[in-house]
Design an enzyme around this catalytic site. Structure first.
Site: not given
Length: 404
Positions: A282, A311, A144, A330
């Site tokens: 991040r 997260q 990705n 995210h």
């Protein structure tokens, strides 16, 4: 096998989709082939990354005699993940909804042999503990990267052109042109720099070249002269040197002990006043509260982030309410297009693991008690999971009670 995935849509698992298919690619820009399992049990374009999607794995695993547990309940001490971990041989998690594999959790999993990331980025695993326990850590490198690069370009344009507040005026029924344009600029001629020019960072630079923006980069592995010439890149040997000349900075490096809190008060103070910062890497690479202060003081003109720490972020996380932000959960690397690739990559790694075949070198982060493959190139040994227990506050603070 324990697989931790994000929750289904609040409206229910989809029965149809906006498009009938997604474009299929065979190779990535550097020539690496896309994941190549023997077969898949899903249709590309389906929602695979949520609990009901199960990464398309259940039929394959159960036919081979394995037990698959899929859950989104991952953070509290009495979570389904904690209960199942003690018997797990394999843990599959995502960067978007990470099951943090701390040293304490790894110690509770005596049978654990493989920690597999459905996506890119294995910082939610205590790599030092994995090394010491001889647990293999793998991820689906490149699956990705372009997805994230597209998101970066979108966020840069959204911040600089003041898109989100302008859209909000329309939704409120207004026509407030002056309110919209008082923070709107052109990107043309702005200097933009990326912290790291690996698969994602280089893809960002390639996509920005047509915007006539002078391009800069910092990376401990310098690009070839041919690439620098092709894209007219300026290389900097320190991050501090690069951010001082850039109007836009995008962070595209992995999180490990050397990059944790890289963008602290001091680093943000070295940036040009009114610069924009985009972070799809991040959340822990920046100092959470220093970013808020920089936006409030005007040192930063805008911050757009697709990543948080922990997260999911608690409902009272200050990035939800700070000024001039363009935050998203995210999502950059989990488009339906990307899900087809990372689900296929998980299947490929599992086939290799169960059949005793080598896992691709580019997918490896830790193997045989040491950093390996991509891990040896991009990570450093150590632990970046400290503080992850705060993720349990997401549901306690109302973050899990979202409604339309």
């Amino acid at each position: 096998m324990v697989c931790v995935l994000y929750d289904d849509p609040i409206s229910g698992y989809p029965t149809d989709y906006a498009r009938d298919d997604v474009p299929l690619i065979s190779r990535y820009p550097d020539g690496q082939s896309v994941p190549s399992p023997k077969e898949i049990d899903f249709t590309p374009g389906q929602l695979l990354g949520s609990v009901s999607g199960e990464l398309g794995l259940r039929g394959y695993l159960e036919a081979a005699g394995h037990t698959l547990v899929v859950t989104s309940d991952k953070d509290d001490a009495d979570s389904a993940f904690e209960r199942e971990l003690v018997d797990a041989d394999v843990v599959i998690s995502q960067p978007f909804w990470p099951a943090y594999l701390t040293a304490e959790r790894i110690a509770k999993a005596p049978a654990l042999k493989l920690a597999l990331t459905a996506g890119i980025g294995s910082d939610h695993v205590d790599l030092q503990a994995a090394i010491e326990r001889n647990v293999t850590v793998a991820e689906v490198t490149y699956c990705n990267s372009v997805s994230v690069a597209e998101h970066v370009v979108m966020m840069i344009l959204g911040l600089v052109r003041n898109y989100i507040p302008s859209h909000d005026w329309v939704r409120k029924g207004g026509w407030n042109i002056a309110d919209c344009v008082t923070r709107s600029y052109d990107v043309e001629g702005m200097h933009v720099g990326t912290v790291a020019a690996g698969r994602i960072g280089l893809a960002v630079l390639r996509r920005l070249k047509p915007f006539d923006m002078p391009l800069h980069y910092f990376d401990r592995h310098r690009l070839s002269q041919d690439v620098e010439t092709e894209l007219n890149l300026t290389w900097h040997d320190t991050v501090e040197d690069m951010v001082a000349v850039c109007d836009v900075v995008t962070i595209n490096c992995p999180l490990h002990p050397e990059t944790e809190n890289l963008f602290d008060e001091a680093m943000l103070g070295k940036m040009k006043r009114g610069a924009y910062l985009v972070n799809t890497a991040r959340g822990k690479i920046v100092d959470r509260d220093a970013v808020v202060r920089a936006l409030e003081s005007g040192q930063l003109a805008g911050y757009a982030g697709d990543v948080w720490f922990p997260q999911p972020a608690p409902a009272d996380h200050p990035w939800r309410t700070m000024p001039n932000e363009g935050m998203t959960p995210h999502i950059s690397g989990t488009s339906l297009s990307a899900q087809a690739r990372y689900a296929a990559g998980v299947r490929e790694v599992l086939e290799c693991f169960f059949e005793g075949r080598p896992i691709r070198d580019e997918y490896l982060i830790v193997q045989g008690g040491a950093l390996a493959g991509t891990g040896a190139h991009s990570y450093s040994a150590g632990n970046a999971t400290a503080g992850s227990e705060a993720a349990a506050r997401f549901r306690r603070t109302g973050g899990g009670e979202v409604s339309e």
